[in-house]
Design an enzyme around this catalytic site. Structure first.
Site, short mmCIF file in Angstrom:
data_model
loop_
_atom_site.label_atom_id
_atom_site.label_comp_id
_atom_site.label_asym_id
_atom_site.label_seq_id
_atom_site.Cartn_x
_atom_site.Cartn_y
_atom_site.Cartn_z
N ARG A 111 -13.90 1.48 0.93
CA ARG A 111 -15.03 0.68 0.22
C ARG A 111 -15.74 0.56 1.45
O ARG A 111 -17.58 0.59 1.88
CB ARG A 111 -15.54 -0.52 -1.34
N ASN A 162 -13.08 -13.96 -0.58
CA ASN A 162 -12.79 -13.20 -1.71
C ASN A 162 -12.41 -11.88 -1.42
O ASN A 162 -11.74 -10.89 -1.67
CB ASN A 162 -13.06 -13.84 -3.03
N TYR A 163 -13.63 -11.61 -0.24
CA TYR A 163 -13.74 -10.20 0.02
C TYR A 163 -13.96 -10.39 1.61
O TYR A 163 -14.48 -10.27 2.40
CB TYR A 163 -14.88 -8.93 -0.62
N LYS A 185 -17.10 -15.32 12.05
CA LYS A 185 -16.36 -16.52 11.57
C LYS A 185 -15.72 -15.76 10.34
O LYS A 185 -16.66 -16.29 9.08
CB LYS A 185 -17.43 -17.96 11.95
N THR A 188 -11.02 -18.69 6.88
CA THR A 188 -10.06 -19.35 7.44
C THR A 188 -8.62 -18.92 6.82
O THR A 188 -8.05 -18.18 7.42
CB THR A 188 -9.77 -21.15 7.30
N GLU A 258 -25.21 -16.42 0.29
CA GLU A 258 -24.81 -15.73 -0.31
C GLU A 258 -23.79 -16.53 -1.25
O GLU A 258 -23.27 -16.89 -0.30
CB GLU A 258 -24.75 -13.93 -0.73
N ARG A 291 -14.28 -13.68 -7.69
CA ARG A 291 -15.84 -12.78 -7.34
C ARG A 291 -16.79 -13.23 -7.92
O ARG A 291 -16.82 -14.22 -8.41
CB ARG A 291 -15.47 -11.89 -8.35
N CYS A 292 -17.32 -13.77 -6.87
CA CYS A 292 -19.04 -14.32 -6.70
C CYS A 292 -19.41 -13.88 -7.93
O CYS A 292 -20.14 -14.29 -8.73
CB CYS A 292 -20.20 -14.13 -5.90
N ARG A 445 -20.55 -6.74 -7.25
CA ARG A 445 -21.74 -6.72 -6.69
C ARG A 445 -21.54 -5.08 -5.82
O ARG A 445 -20.98 -4.79 -6.35
CB ARG A 445 -21.18 -7.40 -4.80
P1 NAP Z 1 -16.46 -21.98 1.68
O1 NAP Z 1 -15.74 -23.13 1.34
O2 NAP Z 1 -18.12 -21.94 1.12
O3 NAP Z 1 -16.27 -20.66 3.03
C1 NAP Z 1 -16.74 -20.03 3.36
C2 NAP Z 1 -17.21 -19.34 4.65
O4 NAP Z 1 -17.97 -20.90 4.89
C3 NAP Z 1 -16.01 -19.86 5.31
O5 NAP Z 1 -15.16 -18.32 6.26
C4 NAP Z 1 -15.58 -21.49 5.27
O6 NAP Z 1 -14.19 -21.41 6.92
C5 NAP Z 1 -16.92 -21.69 6.23
N1 NAP Z 1 -17.59 -22.44 6.32
C6 NAP Z 1 -16.68 -23.99 5.79
N2 NAP Z 1 -17.97 -25.22 6.25
C7 NAP Z 1 -18.63 -24.63 6.60
C8 NAP Z 1 -19.64 -24.79 7.70
N3 NAP Z 1 -19.59 -26.48 8.13
N4 NAP Z 1 -20.18 -24.17 8.92
C9 NAP Z 1 -20.01 -22.97 9.12
N5 NAP Z 1 -19.52 -22.19 8.26
C10 NAP Z 1 -18.64 -23.20 7.40
O7 NAP Z 1 -16.29 -20.65 0.57
P2 NAP Z 1 -15.26 -19.71 -0.21
O8 NAP Z 1 -14.21 -20.47 -1.07
O9 NAP Z 1 -14.52 -19.06 1.09
O10 NAP Z 1 -15.81 -18.89 -1.18
C11 NAP Z 1 -16.26 -19.02 -2.76
C12 NAP Z 1 -17.50 -18.97 -3.20
O11 NAP Z 1 -18.07 -18.12 -2.09
C13 NAP Z 1 -17.77 -18.93 -4.43
O12 NAP Z 1 -18.66 -20.22 -4.47
C14 NAP Z 1 -17.98 -17.48 -4.48
O13 NAP Z 1 -19.01 -18.00 -5.84
C15 NAP Z 1 -18.99 -17.52 -2.92
N6 NAP Z 1 -18.92 -15.89 -3.36
C16 NAP Z 1 -19.91 -15.52 -2.76
C17 NAP Z 1 -20.58 -14.29 -3.11
C18 NAP Z 1 -22.09 -13.81 -2.94
O14 NAP Z 1 -22.27 -12.76 -2.74
N7 NAP Z 1 -22.70 -14.16 -3.17
C19 NAP Z 1 -19.89 -12.91 -2.79
C20 NAP Z 1 -18.83 -13.90 -2.58
C21 NAP Z 1 -18.52 -15.36 -2.51
P3 NAP Z 1 -13.18 -21.78 6.38
O15 NAP Z 1 -12.58 -21.24 5.24
O16 NAP Z 1 -12.40 -21.72 7.59
O17 NAP Z 1 -13.30 -23.61 5.82
#
Ligand code: NAP
Length: 483
Positions: A111, A162-163, A185, A188, A258, A291-292, A445
């Site tokens: 994809r 997640n993706y 970035k 992690t 997003e 999944r978001c 999505r």
């Molecule tokens: P997350 O904890 O918010 O992390 C997302 C990204 O932000 C990671 O690369 C993380 O790095 C980074 N990050 C964390 N603190 C930061 C800071 N202070 N400054 C800059 N970057 C920072 O989210 P996740 O657990 O990876 O993903 C799950 C969430 O994403 C869910 O809420 C889901 O609904 C949402 N999501 C939304 C969509 C959409 O398109 N709407 C799609 C997929 C997922 P580290 O990993 O190093 O902490």
């Protein structure tokens, strides 16, 4: 397929066109969510290295923006080819690192290649406009405005776990196609997958410094990157709390967010139950609900609630639970903390007298698919995004009540409406506060050329290929004043 400690790789960061160890001398161990052991190490990049990467990006961007669209597109098309060529290896990294089923991980890679190729074609086919001055009262015919699109500079792309491949490429490809440089970035937990996809990009001979990959904890280098004066635009996908934090840290630079969701499925009393059941099961439980756009609550008319709940239960019983290596639908969650969080939501609902239909079993970070009926508005699970395989059912008396509860949420990513009366479905759809409403289908999505956006705490700005190209470039207006 368990990893062998002696074979563990320490992955390099990709800075200014070179794969190198960070001068920090520190690495981060990446734990597999289902193998429950370290599968590799990534570099903890320093702030000085971030500075160097951004300086190099600005230098490389100037020449990159001078290339023709077709020349830039050729690099990206080759990247897509490399991703497909290395599909097995990248998919294995995704599977081991974020615990996604192998087949789904392979589909994510394909994809992504399709998305990159479409991005190239979309950019090639976008065109500017010209305006004549006399279109405005008192204006002059000899004044002609030429509107083109210009790059923004250096785009910071931050992706979630997640993706890790698709959501990174959906930022990197439009940024590069519109003539920007990129600082990437990855999450992690998603860094190894990110490194593998950038290895594929590196094989295209991309100009040195145009893209750097800065691995490191968001909590350590995240704010530094986000606040950096050298960043011209940020495209972020992740949780709402992180997104809100980012929007406070940044000032006067374009930001596309997003974020999280609490997508409701509104099931009307005239719904086609076969369609509703299939869509809800698939929407709520695939990849364990991580999944978001997973369906995260069901608002069902009480007239059909008993039938829906019993049919959902029957389908949940058939879901495969176990390892991503055997393509189970329900797999261990990304880490123990996430599983504890989901368990807390289940416990709160049960303490407040929700009915447990099936589930509430747990083995470490593997949560069995859980269906909760008679969920009420005082329960956390009615409002909070679990990011796990738990689905609350709220019974309602009318479409109006379903809409009211749907809109009380702080989130507004997507919603699904199930009704066989298209007029009714459309009337409900127009009242639901969400970026996208699916009629008689699951929330998701994609296809990736559709606009994709969240409202309220679910986001800011729009993605989808065309809109990403727009958000990563700006209008450049040149006015000809003819004699
Ligand atoms: P997350 O904890 O918010 O992390 C997302 C990204 O932000 C990671 O690369 C993380 O790095 C980074 N990050 C964390 N603190 C930061 C800071 N202070 N400054 C800059 N970057 C920072 O989210 P996740 O657990 O990876 O993903 C799950 C969430 O994403 C869910 O809420 C889901 O609904 C949402 N999501 C939304 C969509 C959409 O398109 N709407 C799609 C997929 C997922 P580290 O990993 O190093 O902490």
């Amino acid at each position: 397929m368990a990893s062998n400690v002696s074979e563990l790789t320490t992955y390099m960061a990709y800075l200014n066109g070179e794969w190198k160890k960070s001068s920090s001398g520190e690495t981060i161990a990446i734990q597999s969510p289902y193998l429950r052991e370290t599968i590799g190490y990534v570099q903890a990049v320093t702030q000085d290295e971030v500075d160097e990467a951004i300086t190099a990006a600005h230098a490389a961007q100037k020449d990159w923006a001078e290339l023709t669209l077709s020349e830039r597109g050729a690099y990206l098309d080759q990247w897509a080819d490399e991703l497909v060529k290395n599909n097995e290896e990248i998919a294995k990294a995704v599977m081991q690192e974020v615990g996604k089923g192998f087949k789904d991980a392979q589909k994510e890679v394909v994809r992504t290649a399709d998305l990159i190729r479409y991005t190239v074609q979309e950019a090639l086919h976008m065109h500017g406009e010209s305006l004549k001055g006399d279109g405005f009262p008192g204006g002059d015919q000899k004044k002609i405005g030429i509107v083109e699109r210009a790059p923004l500079g250096v785009v910071l792309a931050i992706a979630p776990f997640n993706y890790p491949v698709n959501l990174a490429a959906s930022k990197i490809a439009p940024a590069l196609m519109t003539g920007n440089a990129v600082i990437f970035k990855p999450a992690t937990q998603g860094s190894i997958s990110g490194i593998k996809m950038i290895e594929a990009l590196d094989k295209t001979g991309l100009p040195k410094g145009l893209l750097s990959l800065t691995t490191g904890r968001g909590s350590v280098i995240g704010d530094y990157l986000v606040e950096h004066k050298g960043i011209s635009m940020i495209s972020f996908t992740g949780g709402s709390a992180t997104g809100r934090h980012l929007s406070k840290q940044t000032a006067m630079i374009p930001l596309v967010l997003e974020l999280g969701g609490k997508d409701p499925a509104l099931v009307c009393d005239d719904a086609d139950m076969d369609v509703a059941v299939k869509s809800i099961i698939n929407g709520a439980f695939s990849y364990s609900g991580q999944r978001c756009t997973a369906i995260k609550r069901v608002l069902v008319n009480e007239k059909v609630a008993d039938e829906l709940v019993s049919r959902l239960k029957a389908e949940i019983e058939k879901l495969t639970v176990g390892s991503p290596e055997t393509d189970s639908t329900i797999v261990p969650l990304i880490d123990d903390k996430s599983a504890d969080f989901v368990q807390g939501l289940i416990d709160d609902a049960l303490a407040k007298k929700a009915t447990l239909v099936i589930g509430n079993e747990r083995k470490k970070n593997l949560i069995y698919p859980t269906l909760l009926d008679n969920v009420s508005e005082d329960m956390d699970i009615a409002w909070i995004e679990p990011f796990g395989p738990v689905l609350p059912v709220i019974r309602v008396k009318s479409d109006e009540e379903a809409i009211e509860i749907a809109n009380k949420s702080e989130f507004g990513l997507q919603a699904s409406i199930f009704s066989q009366d298209i007029d009714r479905a459309l009337a409900v759809a127009r009242q639901v506060e969400a970026g996208t409403v699916q009629i008689n289908g699951r929330t998701e999505r994609g296809p990736d050329h559709f606009p994709f956006l969240g409202v309220k705490s679910s986001g800011m700005g729009v993605q989808g290929i065309h809109h990403s190209l727009l958000s990563m470039s700006r209008e450049r207006v040149t006015v000809l004043n003819l004699k």
